[in-house]
Design an enzyme around this catalytic site. Structure first.
Site, PDB file in Angstrom:
ATOM      1  N   ASP A 223      21.345   0.021  38.950  1.00  0.00           N
ATOM      2  CA  ASP A 223      20.565   1.135  39.012  1.00  0.00           C
ATOM      3  C   ASP A 223      20.800   1.643  40.646  1.00  0.00           C
ATOM      4  OD1 ASP A 223      19.246   4.144  38.690  1.00  0.00           O
ATOM      5  OD2 ASP A 223      17.208   2.974  38.905  1.00  0.00           O
ATOM      6  N   GLY A 224      21.016   2.354  40.792  1.00  0.00           N
ATOM      7  CA  GLY A 224      20.655   3.324  42.057  1.00  0.00           C
ATOM      8  C   GLY A 224      22.074   3.809  42.616  1.00  0.00           C
TER       9      GLY A 224
ATOM     10  N   SER B  19      22.674   3.809  29.030  1.00  0.00           N
ATOM     11  CA  SER B  19      21.838   2.994  28.565  1.00  0.00           C
ATOM     12  C   SER B  19      22.068   4.638  27.255  1.00  0.00           C
ATOM     13  CB  SER B  19      20.478   3.667  28.797  1.00  0.00           C
ATOM     14  OG  SER B  19      20.639   4.724  29.627  1.00  0.00           O
ATOM     15  N   THR B  20      21.292   4.283  26.072  1.00  0.00           N
ATOM     16  CA  THR B  20      21.361   5.560  25.044  1.00  0.00           C
ATOM     17  C   THR B  20      20.400   6.647  25.857  1.00  0.00           C
ATOM     18  OG1 THR B  20      21.285   4.390  23.439  1.00  0.00           O
ATOM     19  CG2 THR B  20      20.338   5.874  22.635  1.00  0.00           C
TER      20      THR B  20
ATOM     21  N   ASN C 157      20.685   7.838  29.255  1.00  0.00           N
ATOM     22  CA  ASN C 157      21.693   7.897  29.879  1.00  0.00           C
ATOM     23  C   ASN C 157      23.017   8.773  29.079  1.00  0.00           C
ATOM     24  OD1 ASN C 157      22.843   4.573  31.210  1.00  0.00           O
ATOM     25  ND2 ASN C 157      21.027   6.778  32.648  1.00  0.00           N
TER      26      ASN C 157
ATOM     27  N   ARG D 231      11.658  -1.298  36.199  1.00  0.00           N
ATOM     28  CA  ARG D 231      11.062  -0.991  35.266  1.00  0.00           C
ATOM     29  C   ARG D 231      12.193  -1.787  34.481  1.00  0.00           C
ATOM     30  NH1 ARG D 231      10.644   3.992  36.995  1.00  0.00           N
ATOM     31  NH2 ARG D 231      12.778   5.375  37.116  1.00  0.00           N
ATOM     32  N   LEU D 232      11.718  -2.343  32.770  1.00  0.00           N
ATOM     33  CA  LEU D 232      13.188  -2.428  32.175  1.00  0.00           C
ATOM     34  C   LEU D 232      13.746  -1.033  31.655  1.00  0.00           C
ATOM     35  CD1 LEU D 232      11.915  -5.530  30.028  1.00  0.00           C
ATOM     36  CD2 LEU D 232      13.252  -5.184  32.005  1.00  0.00           C
TER      37      LEU D 232
END
Ligand code: FPP
Length: 231
Positions: A15-16, A60-61, A63, A182-183
């Protein structure tokens, strides 16, 4: 890294990228470009250290509901790294496996991905799981429906085999960069006893030393799995 207990399976929530680019007054796409470069660098280092299984959360789904222009840029990156620049992945000399439903991706991207998974299928030493259009809740619901279609109750062992990670040991360590704690729908079932490590660094800035720090931190932890552990 001497006297360090390595995880057998490390997973990254990368992330980021967007914030990293924004801070440099660059477009988000530049952050993703540097993010994927960092992905190959960090995965390579993890394998060199002796970690046999690495999993990365590339898309991710959720995203997939980003604006189409950002998605197109991400698909272009996938095209590049599974097409023209695929040696960046294949030179890792590990088996490349996809977790997630790639059937929603453009047809040519799917073909490139399949070509790389086939090309690396015989590499036996390490395993790199790349999550693309992956969502843990969706994965769990699919597994439940498969169990129902078999018409018999599942137990933990048989249920695990219905997940997309069938045959792959659970992650020992999940590293998330970018400062969020978070996950985000990542490996929710498999993460039951994973150690979690959060770094404030944005993914493109997360370097080899940061990885070693995360592993050293993991190594010092007492994994009790609900038991009373070492005294
Ligand atoms: C999170 O940063 C990152 C993503 C959603 C995409 C990560 C994808 C890659 C590194 C490229 C994948 C490509 C291949 C070839 C596997 P963010 O955009 O959410 O950053 P932000 O939180 O700062 O906005």
């Amino acid at each position: 890294m001497r006297n360090i207990k390595l995880p057998a399976h490390i997973a990254f929530i990368m992330d980021g990228n967007g914030r990293w680019a924004k801070r440099r007054f660059r477009p988000r796409a530049y952050g993703h470009k540097m993010g994927v470069q960092n992905m190959t660098k960090i995965c390579s280092h993890a394998f060199k250290l002796g970690i046999p299984i690495v999993t990365v959360y590339a898309l991710s789904t959720e995203n997939l509901s980003r604006p189409q222009d950002e998605l197109d840029e991400l698909f272009d990156l996938i095209r590049l790294y599974f097409g023209k620049k695929r040696e960046k992945l294949t030179e890792l000399q590990v088996k490349i496996n996809i977790l997630g439903d790639i059937s929603v991706l453009p047809e040519d991207v799917q073909q490139d991905i399949l070509a790389v998974t086939e090309e690396t299928a015989h590499y036996g030493e390490g395993l790199l799981n790349i999550c693309i259009n992956y969502g843990a809740r969706q994965e769990i619901v699919r597994a439940v429906n498969t169990a129902v279609s078999y018409g018999r109750f599942a137990d933990e062992a048989s249920f695990k085999e219905l997940l997309s990670t069938a045959g792959i040991p659970d992650p020992d360590l999940i590293v998330r960069t970018g400062g969020e704690v978070r996950l985000s729908n990542f490996l929710l079932y498999q993460a039951a006893y994973a150690e979690l490590y959060f770094s404030k660094k944005m993914w493109p800035a997360f370097g080899r030393r940061d990885l070693e720090r995360a592993i050293a931190n993991y190594s010092a932890r007492d994994r009790r799995y609900g038991n009373i552990g070492r005294k």
